[in-house]
Design a protein around this motif. Structure first.
Motif, PDB file in Angstrom:
ATOM      1  N   ALA A  29       1.078  -1.445   0.034  1.00 29.80           N
ATOM      2  CA  ALA A  29      -0.180  -0.020  -0.208  1.00 29.80           C
ATOM      3  C   ALA A  29       0.754   1.461  -0.353  1.00 29.80           C
ATOM      4  N   LEU A  30       2.343   1.061  -0.003  1.00 27.36           N
ATOM      5  CA  LEU A  30       3.197   2.219   0.377  1.00 27.36           C
ATOM      6  C   LEU A  30       4.158   2.165  -0.964  1.00 27.36           C
ATOM      7  N   PRO A  31       4.117   3.374  -1.366  1.00 24.64           N
ATOM      8  CA  PRO A  31       4.133   5.216  -0.532  1.00 24.64           C
ATOM      9  C   PRO A  31       2.404   5.410   0.230  1.00 24.64           C
ATOM     10  N   LEU A  32       1.710   6.325   0.951  1.00 20.92           N
ATOM     11  CA  LEU A  32       0.344   6.439   1.006  1.00 20.92           C
ATOM     12  C   LEU A  32       0.825   7.884   0.292  1.00 20.92           C
ATOM     13  N   LYS A  33      -0.451   8.838  -0.050  1.00 24.89           N
ATOM     14  CA  LYS A  33      -0.605   9.626  -0.594  1.00 24.89           C
ATOM     15  C   LYS A  33      -0.647  10.768   0.559  1.00 24.89           C
ATOM     16  N   VAL A  34      -0.580  11.925  -0.017  1.00 27.15           N
ATOM     17  CA  VAL A  34      -0.790  13.245   0.999  1.00 27.15           C
ATOM     18  C   VAL A  34      -1.601  14.229  -0.187  1.00 27.15           C
ATOM     19  N   HIS A  35      -2.357  14.273   0.982  1.00 32.31           N
ATOM     20  CA  HIS A  35      -3.055  16.278  -0.042  1.00 32.31           C
ATOM     21  C   HIS A  35      -2.391  16.705   0.822  1.00 32.31           C
ATOM     22  N   ASP A 118      13.876   5.584   5.442  1.00 32.95           N
ATOM     23  CA  ASP A 118      12.755   4.911   5.412  1.00 32.95           C
ATOM     24  C   ASP A 118      12.271   5.391   3.659  1.00 32.95           C
ATOM     25  N   GLN A 119      12.079   4.924   2.797  1.00 29.55           N
ATOM     26  CA  GLN A 119      11.966   5.360   1.293  1.00 29.55           C
ATOM     27  C   GLN A 119      11.311   4.938   0.942  1.00 29.55           C
ATOM     28  N   GLY A 120      10.186   5.764  -0.064  1.00 23.62           N
ATOM     29  CA  GLY A 120       9.046   5.396  -0.555  1.00 23.62           C
ATOM     30  C   GLY A 120       7.516   5.702   0.580  1.00 23.62           C
ATOM     31  N   ILE A 121       7.486   6.157   2.023  1.00 22.66           N
ATOM     32  CA  ILE A 121       6.375   6.376   2.726  1.00 22.66           C
ATOM     33  C   ILE A 121       5.647   6.590   2.212  1.00 22.66           C
ATOM     34  N   TRP A 122       6.105   8.466   2.202  1.00 26.28           N
ATOM     35  CA  TRP A 122       4.734   9.463   1.125  1.00 26.28           C
ATOM     36  C   TRP A 122       5.074   9.563   0.140  1.00 26.28           C
ATOM     37  N   ARG A 123       4.215  10.034  -0.240  1.00 24.79           N
ATOM     38  CA  ARG A 123       4.222  11.096  -1.953  1.00 24.79           C
ATOM     39  C   ARG A 123       3.084  11.825  -2.578  1.00 24.79           C
ATOM     40  N   PHE A 124       3.830  13.135  -1.837  1.00 26.22           N
ATOM     41  CA  PHE A 124       2.368  14.050  -2.388  1.00 26.22           C
ATOM     42  C   PHE A 124       1.987  13.852  -3.485  1.00 26.22           C
ATOM     43  N   SER A 125       0.543  14.027  -3.324  1.00 20.44           N
ATOM     44  CA  SER A 125       0.434  13.660  -4.375  1.00 20.44           C
ATOM     45  C   SER A 125      -1.026  15.108  -5.235  1.00 20.44           C
ATOM     46  N   THR A 126      -1.288  15.810  -3.982  1.00 18.40           N
ATOM     47  CA  THR A 126      -2.072  16.382  -4.307  1.00 18.40           C
ATOM     48  C   THR A 126      -2.536  17.974  -4.088  1.00 18.40           C
ATOM     49  N   HIS A 127      -3.233  18.838  -4.511  1.00 18.17           N
ATOM     50  CA  HIS A 127      -3.414  20.205  -3.619  1.00 18.17           C
ATOM     51  C   HIS A 127      -4.951  19.746  -3.923  1.00 18.17           C
ATOM     52  N   LEU A 137      -0.954  28.850  -0.460  1.00 21.41           N
ATOM     53  CA  LEU A 137       0.243  27.963  -1.206  1.00 21.41           C
ATOM     54  C   LEU A 137       0.362  26.645  -1.966  1.00 21.41           C
ATOM     55  N   ALA A 138      -0.418  26.657  -3.232  1.00 17.98           N
ATOM     56  CA  ALA A 138      -0.605  25.773  -3.858  1.00 17.98           C
ATOM     57  C   ALA A 138      -0.016  26.043  -4.941  1.00 17.98           C
ATOM     58  N   PRO A 139      -0.159  27.437  -5.366  1.00 21.24           N
ATOM     59  CA  PRO A 139       0.803  27.938  -6.586  1.00 21.24           C
ATOM     60  C   PRO A 139       2.359  28.182  -6.210  1.00 21.24           C
ATOM     61  N   LEU A 140       2.440  28.354  -5.195  1.00 20.21           N
ATOM     62  CA  LEU A 140       3.975  28.167  -5.111  1.00 20.21           C
ATOM     63  C   LEU A 140       4.075  26.957  -4.828  1.00 20.21           C
ATOM     64  N   ILE A 141       3.718  25.874  -4.645  1.00 20.81           N
ATOM     65  CA  ILE A 141       4.474  24.684  -4.618  1.00 20.81           C
ATOM     66  C   ILE A 141       3.317  23.714  -6.002  1.00 20.81           C
ATOM     67  N   PRO A 142       4.400  23.867  -6.973  1.00 23.94           N
ATOM     68  CA  PRO A 142       3.642  22.668  -7.724  1.00 23.94           C
ATOM     69  C   PRO A 142       4.148  20.729  -8.202  1.00 23.94           C
ATOM     70  N   VAL A 143       5.481  21.304  -7.381  1.00 27.23           N
ATOM     71  CA  VAL A 143       6.270  20.437  -7.741  1.00 27.23           C
ATOM     72  C   VAL A 143       7.100  19.777  -6.213  1.00 27.23           C
ATOM     73  N   ILE A 144       6.855  18.222  -5.650  1.00 25.31           N
ATOM     74  CA  ILE A 144       7.568  18.006  -4.479  1.00 25.31           C
ATOM     75  C   ILE A 144       7.582  16.599  -4.913  1.00 25.31           C
ATOM     76  N   ASP A 145       9.846  16.802  -4.873  1.00 25.25           N
ATOM     77  CA  ASP A 145      10.039  15.373  -5.260  1.00 25.25           C
ATOM     78  C   ASP A 145      10.279  15.129  -6.366  1.00 25.25           C
ATOM     79  N   GLY A 146       9.783  15.922  -7.044  1.00 25.85           N
ATOM     80  CA  GLY A 146       9.487  15.565  -8.766  1.00 25.85           C
ATOM     81  C   GLY A 146       8.203  14.790  -8.848  1.00 25.85           C
ATOM     82  N   ASN A 147       7.563  15.016  -7.965  1.00 29.14           N
ATOM     83  CA  ASN A 147       5.997  14.531  -8.965  1.00 29.14           C
ATOM     84  C   ASN A 147       5.067  15.562  -9.294  1.00 29.14           C
ATOM     85  N   THR A 148       4.214  16.641 -10.096  1.00 20.63           N
ATOM     86  CA  THR A 148       3.406  17.164  -9.832  1.00 20.63           C
ATOM     87  C   THR A 148       2.075  16.836  -9.157  1.00 20.63           C
ATOM     88  N   LEU A 149       2.188  18.123  -8.574  1.00 20.49           N
ATOM     89  CA  LEU A 149       0.816  17.561  -7.246  1.00 20.49           C
ATOM     90  C   LEU A 149      -0.576  17.943  -8.805  1.00 20.49           C
TER      91      LEU A 149
END
Length: 347
Positions: A29-35, A118-127, A137-149
């Motif tokens: 079930a990992l990574p868990l998606k973070v919104h 601990d790698q791969g626990i969280w994946r920032f996915s959505t605003h 903050l949404a327009p300030l942070i479009p990408v986290i760890d290479g993932n486009t939210l």
């Protein structure tokens, strides 16, 4: 869950450690998606610019570590709420929400003790609900760890912004979600501006605004349950009504995160309200998430943000480098576009 299924056990704690629990997540079930949720309900119950939540897989729930238990939590429900929100009764840390319908959990992911290994626990996915937070903050942070939210804006039971007559050009309303903490802030008074000792709290760019900054320190993370909080620095003399000597207004409660730091939060809905330290008792840090500025979440007509530096960035980089780097880069660009100062000293 299959008996032989591999599990990853994650441990969470609030700042005072009265609330400690684990969650056991199946490895597949990992990574868990973070919104990052920008809805007004989340902002006004946390006192932060947005929240950081992850939805737990079906059947997974917090397991409290003794002597901690659910008795250490305060529950908050409101009209038409779809879930019950929980926060620590002692330090105010927001823990998460449990659905009324299926009892599933959405957990604050910023309170987990995740090691660098601990790698791969969280994946920032959505605003989530970015349009609810005008200039947030949404327009300030479009990408986290290479993932486009993804920008996701479904219908939301948001708390409406206050009528124009509640926040004016001369009075800014600050109010938590339940309304138990409510006060107004005025602009720098002439006598404050004229006082030489006040100059460190005023910017030559615009002496009609209060200084503000982003903060990623560990203490703030564990009393808010979020990766970052925004503070606006205001003298106690510029509040109406004036808070008591221990900074209590309405339904607020106090918590000492260290011997020289006093924090307050709403005892009903949990929203962070104030930070105050003994070295500057006349100046209070106001949680930006409870400000009801009609122009938007960043209160641009009232706050002059330090755009080139995040407070306690070293804490944020240690805890989650990807998010903190994205915040730092986005804030700097945002500040350049709007003419905010790159840096100033916060005494």
């Amino acid at each position: 869950m299959k008996p032989t299924e591999k599990l990853k056990v994650l441990t969470a704690s609030c700042h005072c450690r009265k609330v400690q629990f684990t969650i056991s997540i199946p490895a597949d079930a990992l990574p868990l998606k973070v919104h990052l949720c920008h809805c007004s309900i989340c902002r006004h119950t946390h006192g932060t610019l947005c929240t950081f939540h992850t939805r737990l897989p079906s059947g997974i729930e917090p397991k409290f570590i003794s002597p901690s238990s659910s008795n250490e939590l305060t529950a908050y429900d409101y009209s038409n709420s779809l879930s019950t929100r929980y926060f620590c009764s002692t330090c105010g840390c927001q823990i998460g929400d449990q659905s009324h319908k299926d009892k599933s959990w959405v957990i604050s992911n910023a309170i987990f003790d995740v090691n660098k290994d601990d790698q791969g626990i969280w994946r920032f996915s959505t605003h989530l609900y970015p349009s609810s937070a005008t200039d947030g903050l949404a327009p300030l942070i479009p990408v986290i760890d290479g993932n486009t939210l993804e920008m996701l804006d479904p219908e939301s039971p948001n708390t409406p912004m206050p009528p124009a007559n509640e926040s004016t050009d001369t009075d800014l309303l600050a109010q938590c979600h339940c309304g138990g903490v409510s006060f107004k802030i005025v602009r720098p008074k002439a006598e404050f501006i004229a006082n030489p000792e006040s100059q460190v709290w005023l910017s030559p760019i615009d002496r009609n605004k209060w200084l503000a900054c982003m903060d990623t320190c560990d203490d703030c993370r564990l009393v808010n349950g979020t990766h970052v909080i925004g503070w606006m620095f205001v003298p106690v003399s510029h509040f109406s009504p004036t808070p008591s000597t221990n900074l209590v207004i309405g339904s607020s409660k106090t918590y000492r995160s260290t011997s020289d730091v006093l924090r307050t939060f709403c005892g009903t809905c949990g929203a962070t309200v104030f930070y105050n330290c003994q070295d500057r008792p006349e100046i209070v840090d106001v949680a930006v998430g409870i400000l009801r500025a009609p122009e938007g979440v960043m209160a641009g007509n009232w706050a002059l943000w330090r755009a080139g530096r995040v407070s306690w960035l070293e804490n944020g980089l240690r805890y989650h480098a990807g998010f903190s780097k994205a915040l730092m880069e986005g804030l700097k660009l945002w500040g350049i576009e709007r003419g905010h100062p790159d840096d100033f000293i916060i005494p």
